[in-house]
Scaffold this motif. Sequence first.
Motif, PDB file in Angstrom:
ATOM      1  N   PRO A  32       0.827  -1.217   0.000  1.00  0.00           N
ATOM      2  CA  PRO A  32       0.000   0.000   0.000  1.00  0.00           C
ATOM      3  C   PRO A  32       0.859   1.264   0.000  1.00  0.00           C
ATOM      4  CG  PRO A  32       0.293  -0.722   2.243  1.00  0.00           C
ATOM      5  CD  PRO A  32       1.059  -1.713   1.368  1.00  0.00           C
ATOM      6  N   PRO A  33       0.230   2.429  -0.195  1.00  0.00           N
ATOM      7  CA  PRO A  33       0.953   3.694  -0.053  1.00  0.00           C
ATOM      8  C   PRO A  33       1.264   3.953   1.420  1.00  0.00           C
ATOM      9  CG  PRO A  33      -1.387   4.102  -0.391  1.00  0.00           C
ATOM     10  CD  PRO A  33      -1.172   2.630  -0.564  1.00  0.00           C
ATOM     11  N   HIS A  34       2.490   4.375   1.700  1.00  0.00           N
ATOM     12  CA  HIS A  34       2.894   4.589   3.090  1.00  0.00           C
ATOM     13  C   HIS A  34       3.346   6.031   3.293  1.00  0.00           C
ATOM     14  CE1 HIS A  34       6.944   4.198   1.486  1.00  0.00           C
ATOM     15  NE2 HIS A  34       6.670   2.978   1.064  1.00  0.00           N
ATOM     16  N   VAL A  35       3.787   6.346   4.505  1.00  0.00           N
ATOM     17  CA  VAL A  35       4.083   7.736   4.835  1.00  0.00           C
ATOM     18  C   VAL A  35       5.234   8.302   4.003  1.00  0.00           C
ATOM     19  CG1 VAL A  35       3.119   7.648   7.160  1.00  0.00           C
ATOM     20  CG2 VAL A  35       5.509   6.979   6.798  1.00  0.00           C
ATOM     21  N   ALA A  36       6.211   7.477   3.646  1.00  0.00           N
ATOM     22  CA  ALA A  36       7.312   7.978   2.825  1.00  0.00           C
ATOM     23  C   ALA A  36       6.847   8.321   1.417  1.00  0.00           C
ATOM     24  CB  ALA A  36       8.449   6.953   2.773  1.00  0.00           C
ATOM     25  N   HIS A  37       5.883   7.579   0.898  1.00  0.00           N
ATOM     26  CA  HIS A  37       5.303   7.922  -0.408  1.00  0.00           C
ATOM     27  C   HIS A  37       4.697   9.310  -0.379  1.00  0.00           C
ATOM     28  CE1 HIS A  37       4.753   3.382  -1.422  1.00  0.00           C
ATOM     29  NE2 HIS A  37       5.818   3.857  -2.036  1.00  0.00           N
TER      30      HIS A  37
END
Length: 218
Positions: A32-37
């Motif tokens: 999934p998309p995470h905070v770094a993305h």
Amino acid sequence: MPDTPSTPPISTTEPDLARFRRLLIFGGSFDPPHVAHAELPLLVAAQIGADVVVYVPAGKAPHKLDKVQTDPQHRLAMLRRAVSELPHAVVVTDEIDRVADGRPSYTVDTLEQLAPRLHPEAEMRLLIGTDQVDIFDSWHRAERVIELAEPVVMMRPPTTADDLPEAWRSRVVAVPTTEVSSTAVRARVAAGESLDGWVAPEVAAYIAECGLYQDEKH
């Protein structure tokens, strides 16, 4: 596993890209998309003077054709939630919309689709990681990719510009190092661990509601 609700339809609403002059294109599986993305591309955009980060979720990532990917509708829904509160960020669905044609999600196809929708004086830059530099020549129509969108290399410690081929050193933008990755997030879900600080709360809620990544085989 909780009952999986029907996934939201893929949005056909297209952001108005013609209002921007410098666009930072950032593609990925976001699985999934995470905070770094969410955080790192905005740092790069600020350093190169980009007006917007254009997120492009892959339909069929060329380097992951042999792996199981989460349904693109789920990945799109999570990505929209991940960036909904970010300034200067939009999501386009070009690669997901092309899934039906059976082709991998080649970056060059996406850039060629985006170009006519831009202001005549606009410039695209393509955000990649240092892991892509060594294999960039193997990308589909790599020279055309550079013509359409000069790459920006997101470099994280301990890598330095001196570790890259000379031709790429002027394309480097340094960003903070991070332990966060989609692989790690999926493993945490499968292990029943908290996602606090790893993904946006809205993404964590979506993962739980839809029962994603309970059996990690990605």
